[in-house]
Design a protein around this motif. Structure first.
Motif, mmCIF file in Angstrom:
data_model
loop_
_atom_site.group_PDB
_atom_site.id
_atom_site.type_symbol
_atom_site.label_atom_id
_atom_site.label_comp_id
_atom_site.label_asym_id
_atom_site.label_seq_id
_atom_site.Cartn_x
_atom_site.Cartn_y
_atom_site.Cartn_z
ATOM 1 N N TYR A 38 13.517 -6.051 -11.464
ATOM 2 C CA TYR A 38 12.639 -5.559 -10.398
ATOM 3 C C TYR A 38 11.652 -4.496 -10.878
ATOM 4 O O TYR A 38 10.487 -4.484 -10.475
ATOM 5 C CB TYR A 38 13.508 -5.004 -9.270
ATOM 6 C CG TYR A 38 12.772 -4.522 -8.041
ATOM 7 C CD1 TYR A 38 11.723 -5.258 -7.483
ATOM 8 C CD2 TYR A 38 13.146 -3.345 -7.401
ATOM 9 C CE1 TYR A 38 11.076 -4.831 -6.336
ATOM 10 C CE2 TYR A 38 12.511 -2.902 -6.251
ATOM 11 C CZ TYR A 38 11.471 -3.651 -5.726
ATOM 12 O OH TYR A 38 10.819 -3.222 -4.589
ATOM 13 N N TYR A 51 10.218 0.141 -2.059
ATOM 14 C CA TYR A 51 9.165 -0.876 -2.167
ATOM 15 C C TYR A 51 8.420 -0.768 -3.503
ATOM 16 O O TYR A 51 7.970 0.309 -3.887
ATOM 17 C CB TYR A 51 8.166 -0.718 -1.020
ATOM 18 C CG TYR A 51 6.985 -1.665 -1.120
ATOM 19 C CD1 TYR A 51 7.075 -2.964 -0.626
ATOM 20 C CD2 TYR A 51 5.797 -1.268 -1.727
ATOM 21 C CE1 TYR A 51 6.005 -3.832 -0.720
ATOM 22 C CE2 TYR A 51 4.720 -2.133 -1.831
ATOM 23 C CZ TYR A 51 4.826 -3.420 -1.325
ATOM 24 O OH TYR A 51 3.776 -4.281 -1.441
ATOM 25 N N LYS A 52 8.305 -1.897 -4.201
ATOM 26 C CA LYS A 52 7.472 -1.991 -5.403
ATOM 27 C C LYS A 52 7.029 -3.449 -5.516
ATOM 28 O O LYS A 52 7.854 -4.354 -5.574
ATOM 29 C CB LYS A 52 8.257 -1.574 -6.655
ATOM 30 C CG LYS A 52 7.411 -1.591 -7.950
ATOM 31 C CD LYS A 52 8.259 -1.183 -9.147
ATOM 32 C CE LYS A 52 7.462 -1.218 -10.450
ATOM 33 N NZ LYS A 52 6.449 -0.141 -10.521
ATOM 34 N N ARG A 53 5.749 -3.671 -5.549
ATOM 35 C CA ARG A 53 5.217 -5.035 -5.636
ATOM 36 C C ARG A 53 5.517 -5.614 -7.013
ATOM 37 O O ARG A 53 5.326 -4.949 -8.033
ATOM 38 C CB ARG A 53 3.701 -5.001 -5.398
ATOM 39 C CG ARG A 53 3.016 -6.369 -5.347
ATOM 40 C CD ARG A 53 3.064 -6.963 -3.976
ATOM 41 N NE ARG A 53 2.322 -8.214 -3.927
ATOM 42 C CZ ARG A 53 1.058 -8.337 -3.522
ATOM 43 N NH1 ARG A 53 0.383 -7.266 -3.144
ATOM 44 N NH2 ARG A 53 0.471 -9.510 -3.475
ATOM 45 N N HIS A 54 5.999 -6.854 -7.043
ATOM 46 C CA HIS A 54 6.286 -7.517 -8.315
ATOM 47 C C HIS A 54 5.175 -8.512 -8.641
ATOM 48 O O HIS A 54 4.672 -9.198 -7.749
ATOM 49 C CB HIS A 54 7.637 -8.236 -8.262
ATOM 50 C CG HIS A 54 8.150 -8.637 -9.599
ATOM 51 N ND1 HIS A 54 7.789 -9.820 -10.207
ATOM 52 C CD2 HIS A 54 8.962 -7.999 -10.476
ATOM 53 C CE1 HIS A 54 8.366 -9.898 -11.384
ATOM 54 N NE2 HIS A 54 9.086 -8.804 -11.582
ATOM 55 N N THR A 57 8.772 -11.867 -2.892
ATOM 56 C CA THR A 57 9.287 -10.875 -1.951
ATOM 57 C C THR A 57 10.150 -9.847 -2.674
ATOM 58 O O THR A 57 10.639 -10.075 -3.774
ATOM 59 C CB THR A 57 10.144 -11.538 -0.848
ATOM 60 O OG1 THR A 57 11.353 -12.044 -1.442
ATOM 61 C CG2 THR A 57 9.397 -12.684 -0.173
ATOM 62 N N GLN A 58 10.363 -8.707 -1.989
ATOM 63 C CA GLN A 58 11.257 -7.657 -2.471
ATOM 64 C C GLN A 58 12.411 -7.453 -1.498
ATOM 65 O O GLN A 58 13.115 -6.450 -1.549
ATOM 66 C CB GLN A 58 10.496 -6.332 -2.620
ATOM 67 C CG GLN A 58 9.221 -6.386 -3.413
ATOM 68 C CD GLN A 58 8.012 -6.792 -2.574
ATOM 69 O OE1 GLN A 58 8.107 -7.013 -1.381
ATOM 70 N NE2 GLN A 58 6.880 -6.911 -3.223
ATOM 71 N N TYR A 95 15.888 -5.825 -2.110
ATOM 72 C CA TYR A 95 15.933 -4.451 -2.615
ATOM 73 C C TYR A 95 15.558 -3.414 -1.565
ATOM 74 O O TYR A 95 15.860 -2.224 -1.718
ATOM 75 C CB TYR A 95 14.963 -4.288 -3.795
ATOM 76 C CG TYR A 95 15.130 -5.327 -4.864
ATOM 77 C CD1 TYR A 95 16.287 -5.396 -5.625
ATOM 78 C CD2 TYR A 95 14.112 -6.247 -5.126
ATOM 79 C CE1 TYR A 95 16.436 -6.362 -6.611
ATOM 80 C CE2 TYR A 95 14.244 -7.211 -6.115
ATOM 81 C CZ TYR A 95 15.411 -7.268 -6.848
ATOM 82 O OH TYR A 95 15.555 -8.218 -7.822
#
Length: 603
Positions: free
Chosen positions: A70, A576-579, A584-585, A588
């Motif tokens: 992640y 929240y951290k954009r991958h 989607t996250q 997590y």
């Protein structure tokens, strides 16, 4: 009368009651993640689905062998259904995976008993399904011709036929053997398409597997009202535990440190359920987010940017509410493709190439970026997005915005005659001309209509008449695979962060799948096949350059833009951290229920 889904939920709670009790008391108030999908979902079958909305759901319901770390940047794979990354032979041909014990499918009457543990044989079956001609899987190209002995499945498919390239050595050991090395192979095994399914379930619902998703993921299906609302509930049997190679001690980004500190060693998911709405209209998504109905908004709709952003920053009123703005370079390329088999603009003759080249020359990227994307994009010079392996930041397209040149080109190649209304006519084989009308498919949304007007202006400026046929994107994609769409503006988000994933969109044998343009040029195909065998480096870079030149010479595509996403999250959303690759996250993310309640009272 209780519904089947109600009975299943009851069965799940009964089956996993001891496990739930062992995990401690329930939250005082359930943690609910509120999300939206921008298009309707299709059937929830990993082997069949390919639209982003459905893939977003599948990656939370099913477990492929691997997934992405992640927090790691550049992206990095880690174990998922497999305990860890595989053992790889010195020649790069044999991969040995050790399946994670104790992973169970969620309950279903198809098992005729308690939930069943996942074994290596389940992964064999799940990958084998991609070869099943009855499914017409859009993901079959990932494996066909690559697994040792898989000609036995392409010549005469049978689930009873075993091959040396895909074997369950024992209950928890999976061995995969390739015909030749594939530098991207592990990426395929982190895609939703390779998520593990149970044979009993697939066979219990013939042709209806997409209506009965039974997986092992962190969530399971709770409620489903098609094209309207989907509820995912936390899977009590999930054995997923968070781990990242980026720790609170090694992270350089303070946000990463906070996430690593909050999640390391924690059981996933962190919320009790995810409530997902289908919100196809930009305005509805934006107003819903501003009203607190959604927990984050990724890729602020270009037509709505002025509502929330001023001078590149979040408007003060929103910042005062605790919202945060993030800029994210998406591994995504927008492009307009043209059907190379279409009788109007398809083909490889000079006059057809000239027509497509003129269409490319007519596209005003500066207007698109400034007016429609509000500056949150850059011009796409090739199929590759910045950040993808193989991307050349110095490459520039030889086909600029030049309507004068487009007009001259059309005049030279037989499109000089015009109808009384001023639109060009098309040369007819054997002499003479016939009326020329282009038909571009478009999404039936506000954004789709804005795109239509840009294209109408661009094409009319070079004397080309165009009509628009609006429909849902899922329906357009279905028709595209059948070769029934003339031209359409689409986009590709990386399945994995390598240039091969983009250039395969124009590889001839992929026509009918991801190659919507049905481009089939031997010179391109040969270079793609050579590049596929190479790791990122100068030799592959040269082949990519030559492939770009062929694309610009024949113009099956008009590369449009690469998006710089403007993402906004609510203050109560945590972790929240954009991958760059995963959709989607949700597994997590956490929610501060008290903070959300305070925000609701303050509205």
């Amino acid at each position: 009368m209780p519904t089947r889904r109600t009975l299943l939920a009851s069965l799940l709670l009964t089956a996993f009651a001891p496990l739930a009790a062992a995990q401690g008391p329930a939250h005082n108030a359930p943690k609910v993640l509120h999300m939206f999908l921008s298009t309707s979902e299709t059937g929830l079958d990993p082997a069949v689905a390919s639209d982003i909305a459905t893939l977003s759901l599948l990656e939370n319901l099913f477990d492929p062998l691997l997934r992405y770390d992640y927090l790691a940047r550049p992206v990095k794979l880690q174990g998922n259904g497999a305990k860890d990354l595989p053992e790889i032979s010195a020649d790069g041909l044999t991969y040995t995976f050790h399946i994670r014990p104790g992973m169970h499918f969620t309950p279903d009457p198809a098992f005729k008993g308690p939930p069943r543990e996942v074994t290596a044989a389940d992964y064999v079956y799940s990958i084998q399904r991609l070869y099943d001609p009855a499914l017409k899987s859009p993901w079959s190209y990932l494996f066909q011709g690559k697994l040792l002995g898989d000609a036995a499945w392409t010549d005469k498919f049978s689930y009873a036929t075993g091959i040396p390239g895909l074997q369950a050595v024992d209950r928890y050991t999976l061995r995969i053997r390739l015909v030749e090395p594939d530098n991207d192979f592990l990426f395929y095994l982190a895609m939703p398409a390779t998520g593990v399914v149970a044979r009993e379930v697939i066979e219990a619902y013939p042709g209806q597997a997409g209506n009965h998703p039974v997986g092992t993921g962190p969530f399971m299906l709770g409620d489903w009202k098609r094209s309207d609302r989907i509820v995912l509930v936390a899977n009590p049997a999930s054995t997923a535990v968070f781990h990242s190679s980026v720790t609170a001690d090694t992270a350089t980004d303070p946000a990463d440190r906070a996430i690593a500190r909050a999640l390391e060693g924690q059981k996933l998911p962190r919320v009790d359920r995810v409530e997902v709405k289908i919100a196809e209209e930009f305005q509805g998504r934006m107003l819903g987010f501003l009203n607190g109905e959604y927990d984050y908004l990724e890729q602020v709709p270009e037509s709505m940017t002025d509502m929330v952003i001023k001078h590149g920053k979040l408007k003060p009123a929103l910042a005062a509410r605790g919202m945060q703005l993030y800029r994210f370079p998406v591994l995504q390329t927008y492009y307009m493709w043209m059907n190379m088999e279409d009788p109007v603009l398809g083909g490889y003759s000079k006059e057809k190439v000239a027509l497509r080249r003129a269409i490319s020359l007519s596209y005003n990227s500066a207007e698109d970026i400034a007016l429609l994307k509000q500056g949150f994009a850059i011009k796409a010079e090739s199929p590759l997005a910045p950040g993808v392996l193989g991307y050349d930041p110095n490459y520039r397209s030889p086909v600029p915005y030049d309507p004068a040149l487009a007009n001259a080109l059309l005049d030279r190649y037989g499109y000089d005659k015009r109808d009384p209304d001023g639109f060009r006519r098309m040369p007819r084989p054997g002499g003479g001309t016939v009326p020329l009308t282009l038909q571009m498919s478009s999404e039936a949304t506000i954004g789709g209509r804005l795109r239509d007007e840009l294209w109408r202006k661009c094409l009319n400026a070079v004397g080309l008449r165009v009509v628009f046929k609006s429909d849902k994107k899922t329906e357009i994609i279905k028709a595209s695979r059948l070769g029934k769409v003339q031209m359409f503006e689409s986009n590709w988000v990386a399945d994995f962060p390598d240039g091969d994933n983009f250039y395969q969109l124009l590889y001839g044998p992929n026509a009918g799948r991801a190659n919507y343009a049905r481009f089939n040029l031997p010179a391109y195909n040969e270079r793609y096949e050579r590049a596929h065998q190479l790791k990122d480096g100068p030799a592959r870079q040269q082949l990519y350059f030559e492939m770009n030149q062929l694309i610009h010479a024949y113009n099956p595509w008009v590369p449009l833009t690469n998006v710089l996403s403007a993402d906004i999250r609510q203050p109560w959303l945590k972790n929240y951290k954009r991958h760059p690759v995963e959709f989607t996250q949700w597994r997590y993310l956490d929610v501060d229920v008290a903070e959300r309640a305070r925000a609701a009272r303050g509205k």
